[in-house]
Write a protein that holds these residues in place. Structure first.
Motif, PDB file in Angstrom:
ATOM      1  N   PHE A 337       0.871  -1.169   0.000  1.00 14.07           N
ATOM      2  CA  PHE A 337       0.000   0.000   0.000  1.00 14.07           C
ATOM      3  C   PHE A 337       0.904   1.213   0.000  1.00 14.07           C
ATOM      4  N   GLY A 338       0.841   1.967  -1.091  1.00 12.65           N
ATOM      5  CA  GLY A 338       1.793   3.057  -1.243  1.00 12.65           C
ATOM      6  C   GLY A 338       3.167   2.477  -1.513  1.00 12.65           C
ATOM      7  N   LYS A 339       4.140   2.837  -0.682  1.00 13.78           N
ATOM      8  CA  LYS A 339       5.496   2.331  -0.849  1.00 13.78           C
ATOM      9  C   LYS A 339       5.880   1.313   0.216  1.00 13.78           C
ATOM     10  N   LYS A 340       4.912   0.915   1.044  1.00  9.37           N
ATOM     11  CA  LYS A 340       5.215  -0.007   2.135  1.00  9.37           C
ATOM     12  C   LYS A 340       4.514  -1.350   1.940  1.00  9.37           C
ATOM     13  N   SER A 341       5.137  -2.399   2.492  1.00  5.29           N
ATOM     14  CA  SER A 341       4.576  -3.746   2.441  1.00  5.29           C
ATOM     15  C   SER A 341       3.979  -4.100   3.795  1.00  5.29           C
ATOM     16  N   PHE A 342       2.878  -4.844   3.759  1.00  3.70           N
ATOM     17  CA  PHE A 342       2.179  -5.231   4.979  1.00  3.70           C
ATOM     18  C   PHE A 342       1.791  -6.699   4.892  1.00  3.70           C
ATOM     19  N   GLN A 343       1.605  -7.319   6.052  1.00  2.62           N
ATOM     20  CA  GLN A 343       1.158  -8.710   6.109  1.00  2.62           C
ATOM     21  C   GLN A 343       0.061  -8.864   7.154  1.00  2.62           C
ATOM     22  N   ILE A 344      -0.863  -9.758   6.841  1.00  2.25           N
ATOM     23  CA  ILE A 344      -1.919 -10.151   7.770  1.00  2.25           C
ATOM     24  C   ILE A 344      -1.886 -11.662   7.840  1.00  2.25           C
ATOM     25  N   VAL A 345      -1.983 -12.216   9.038  1.00  2.00           N
ATOM     26  CA  VAL A 345      -1.973 -13.663   9.203  1.00  2.00           C
ATOM     27  C   VAL A 345      -3.203 -14.092   9.979  1.00  2.00           C
ATOM     28  N   ALA A 346      -3.660 -15.306   9.711  1.00  6.95           N
ATOM     29  CA  ALA A 346      -4.799 -15.880  10.416  1.00  6.95           C
ATOM     30  C   ALA A 346      -4.486 -17.324  10.756  1.00  6.95           C
ATOM     31  N   ASN A 347      -4.849 -17.722  11.954  1.00  5.11           N
ATOM     32  CA  ASN A 347      -4.692 -19.106  12.384  1.00  5.11           C
ATOM     33  C   ASN A 347      -5.656 -19.971  11.566  1.00  5.11           C
ATOM     34  N   GLY A 348      -5.118 -20.929  10.811  1.00  3.24           N
ATOM     35  CA  GLY A 348      -5.936 -21.752   9.943  1.00  3.24           C
ATOM     36  C   GLY A 348      -6.772 -22.778  10.663  1.00  3.24           C
ATOM     37  N   TYR A 349      -6.641 -22.849  11.992  1.00  2.00           N
ATOM     38  CA  TYR A 349      -7.447 -23.792  12.776  1.00  2.00           C
ATOM     39  C   TYR A 349      -8.455 -23.078  13.666  1.00  2.00           C
ATOM     40  N   THR A 350      -8.047 -21.946  14.270  1.00  2.00           N
ATOM     41  CA  THR A 350      -8.944 -21.225  15.176  1.00  2.00           C
ATOM     42  C   THR A 350      -9.545 -19.971  14.548  1.00  2.00           C
ATOM     43  N   GLY A 351      -8.892 -19.430  13.505  1.00  2.00           N
ATOM     44  CA  GLY A 351      -9.384 -18.209  12.869  1.00  2.00           C
ATOM     45  C   GLY A 351      -8.864 -16.930  13.478  1.00  2.00           C
ATOM     46  N   GLN A 352      -8.033 -17.003  14.515  1.00  2.00           N
ATOM     47  CA  GLN A 352      -7.472 -15.797  15.136  1.00  2.00           C
ATOM     48  C   GLN A 352      -6.658 -15.007  14.115  1.00  2.00           C
ATOM     49  N   ILE A 353      -6.843 -13.666  14.089  1.00  2.00           N
ATOM     50  CA  ILE A 353      -6.201 -12.818  13.079  1.00  2.00           C
ATOM     51  C   ILE A 353      -5.291 -11.790  13.751  1.00  2.00           C
ATOM     52  N   ALA A 354      -4.168 -11.529  13.105  1.00  2.00           N
ATOM     53  CA  ALA A 354      -3.271 -10.453  13.524  1.00  2.00           C
ATOM     54  C   ALA A 354      -2.643  -9.865  12.273  1.00  2.00           C
ATOM     55  N   GLY A 355      -2.272  -8.604  12.334  1.00  2.00           N
ATOM     56  CA  GLY A 355      -1.662  -8.004  11.147  1.00  2.00           C
ATOM     57  C   GLY A 355      -1.344  -6.541  11.340  1.00  2.00           C
ATOM     58  N   LYS A 356      -0.795  -5.978  10.295  1.00  2.00           N
ATOM     59  CA  LYS A 356      -0.477  -4.559  10.263  1.00  2.00           C
ATOM     60  C   LYS A 356      -1.176  -3.932   9.072  1.00  2.00           C
ATOM     61  N   GLN A 357      -1.510  -2.661   9.208  1.00  2.00           N
ATOM     62  CA  GLN A 357      -2.181  -1.966   8.122  1.00  2.00           C
ATOM     63  C   GLN A 357      -1.693  -0.523   8.064  1.00  2.00           C
ATOM     64  N   PRO A 358      -1.815   0.121   6.913  1.00  2.00           N
ATOM     65  CA  PRO A 358      -1.444   1.543   6.823  1.00  2.00           C
ATOM     66  C   PRO A 358      -2.441   2.403   7.584  1.00  2.00           C
ATOM     67  N   TYR A 359      -2.035   3.611   7.895  1.00  2.00           N
ATOM     68  CA  TYR A 359      -2.890   4.536   8.629  1.00  2.00           C
ATOM     69  C   TYR A 359      -3.205   5.755   7.765  1.00  2.00           C
ATOM     70  N   SER A 360      -4.422   6.231   7.914  1.00  2.00           N
ATOM     71  CA  SER A 360      -4.846   7.440   7.222  1.00  2.00           C
ATOM     72  C   SER A 360      -4.546   8.643   8.119  1.00  2.00           C
ATOM     73  N   TRP A 361      -3.566   9.452   7.704  1.00  2.00           N
ATOM     74  CA  TRP A 361      -3.217  10.607   8.517  1.00  2.00           C
ATOM     75  C   TRP A 361      -4.318  11.667   8.500  1.00  2.00           C
ATOM     76  N   VAL A 362      -5.150  11.627   7.486  1.00  2.00           N
ATOM     77  CA  VAL A 362      -6.310  12.534   7.459  1.00  2.00           C
ATOM     78  C   VAL A 362      -7.261  12.184   8.594  1.00  2.00           C
ATOM     79  N   LYS A 363      -7.548  10.877   8.761  1.00  2.00           N
ATOM     80  CA  LYS A 363      -8.440  10.451   9.835  1.00  2.00           C
ATOM     81  C   LYS A 363      -7.824  10.735  11.205  1.00  2.00           C
TER      82      LYS A 363
END
Length: 384
Positions: A337-363
């Motif tokens: 997203f833009g010039k940065k790379s991000f990853q999101i992972v999810a546990n394939g057995y329980t469905g638990q999710i964790a990850g990083k995302q870009p931020y909107s400085w306007v918001k």
């Protein structure tokens, strides 16, 4: 976990075949295509015509038969080659960007790295002494289920850009079996410390107006204390992955390895990417011992009598140390997203999710401005 024959040295060192693997393949009874493990149906399903095959773990070539067994750690550290090997008909490729190693046993050829999306992948020579997975936690959360969970996760990110939430980026979703190590040990820890007991004394002082006042002041009485803690560590987890950031994969733990593991069978990985470990057994055992030491220290600290403690010393001994090398299911999204790379992972057995995302400085700016305005209004109201 199975105890299978040792792979002869001449076979282990033979060149990796570039032909499609045939061991453990299940042709579709309708169209002849290779059946793959389907997380939603928990069965072998044809990816082309949708036919579901009647198959039970351990019913093909015996590789999935038996129990999930613990392996002696000291013996394995002496000779890691004395563990059951992969089929010789496998291919490994390594990403030149994130350095993850992917293993393919079904004849597939990767065009891009499933971890970071880079096209810079090259053939990798398999290690002769690699310890291979003896047990596996099969995918339970399906592709459709994890897509819905990821969309909800995006929707809960208040400060994420709107265009990110709109796209949800689930078209980059990949299912990957990630390598893990588990360790068991019987631990005995002797501890000693200074145990602190609170008591209070009355202190006289003068306040700002010169009046004599009294107050209670906390004091600590220190006395020596000692004891012993016995604890059994069951499946202390250590990731063996480099393709998934450690900080993220730790957030989607635990994986139910003590209750839901099954013996490894090639049917479970058909159609999925498998990552080869790059944290070896010796490194993982060292990490596990550090984790156990931290847990033991916390257990000993909880045994110290009184209200507080200092100078805690823990002397730990471990016996009956065993391990398992396993594969656990992880859904992975890698995107830019833009010039940065991000990853999101999810546990394939329980469905638990964790990850990083870009931020909107306007918001973020609007939210900060709104907070300042609210504070200003409240100050004006209270100042009346």
């Amino acid at each position: 976990m199975n105890n299978a024959p040792h792979v002869p040295a001449e076979q282990a060192s033979a060149p990796v075949s570039t032909k499609p693997a045939t061991v453990g393949l299940h042709p579709c009874p309708e169209c002849g295509a290779n059946l793959e493990w389907n997380a939603a149906k928990q069965a072998l399903v044809c990816p082309y015509c949708g036919t579901t095959a009647s198959w039970q773990p351990g019913s093909s070539d015996g590789s999935g038969a038996g129990e999930v067994l613990e392996q002696d750690l000291e013996a394995a550290l002496r000779d890691p080659r004395n563990q059951r090997g992969w089929s010789a008909q496998r291919r490994e490729v390594q990403c030149q960007n994130c350095h993850a190693i992917s293993v393919f046993t079904d004849g597939r050829v990767a065009q891009r790295c499933d971890f970071c999306g880079s096209p810079a992948i090259v053939a990798h020579e398999a290690f002769d002494d690699a310890i291979t997975p003896q047990s596996i936690l099969p995918f339970k959360i399906s592709h459709a289920q994890v897509r819905d969970r990821v969309r909800k996760w995006y929707g809960s990110r208040w400060f994420a850009p709107n265009q990110l939430k709109a796209s949800a980026l689930t078209d980059t979703l990949k299912g990957i079996y990630v390598p893990y190590w588990t360790f068991d040990a019987h631990a005995q820890a002797r501890w000693r410390a200074d145990a602190g007991h609170y008591y209070y004394t009355t202190q006289t002082y003068r306040d700002a107006n010169g009046q004599t006042q009294t107050r209670q002041v906390q004091q600590v009485r220190w006395v020596p204390a000692a004891g012993e803690v016995r604890h059994f560590f069951d499946d202390d987890l250590v990731p063996g992955t480099v393709g998934v950031p450690l900080a993220l994969v730790r957030k989607i733990e635990p994986f139910p390895t003590t209750t839901n593991l099954v013996p490894y069978s090639p049917e479970y990985v058909r159609g999925w990417t498998v990552e080869r470990y790059q944290v070896d057994l010796r490194q993982a055992a060292s990490v596990s011992e550090q984790q156990m030491q931290q847990q033991l220290r916390a257990l000993c600290a909880a045994r110290v009598p009184g209200d507080t403690y200092r100078n805690l010393v823990v002397d730990a001994q471990y016996q009956g140390r065993t391990f398992k090398h396993i594969l656990v299911p992880v859904w992975l999204i890698s995107y830019t997203f833009g010039k940065k790379s991000f990853q999101i992972v999810a546990n394939g057995y329980t469905g638990q999710i964790a990850g990083k995302q870009p931020y909107s400085w306007v918001k973020i700016t609007l939210a900060a401005t709104a907070a300042l305005v609210l504070v200003g209004v409240l100050l004006m109201y209270w100042g009346r």
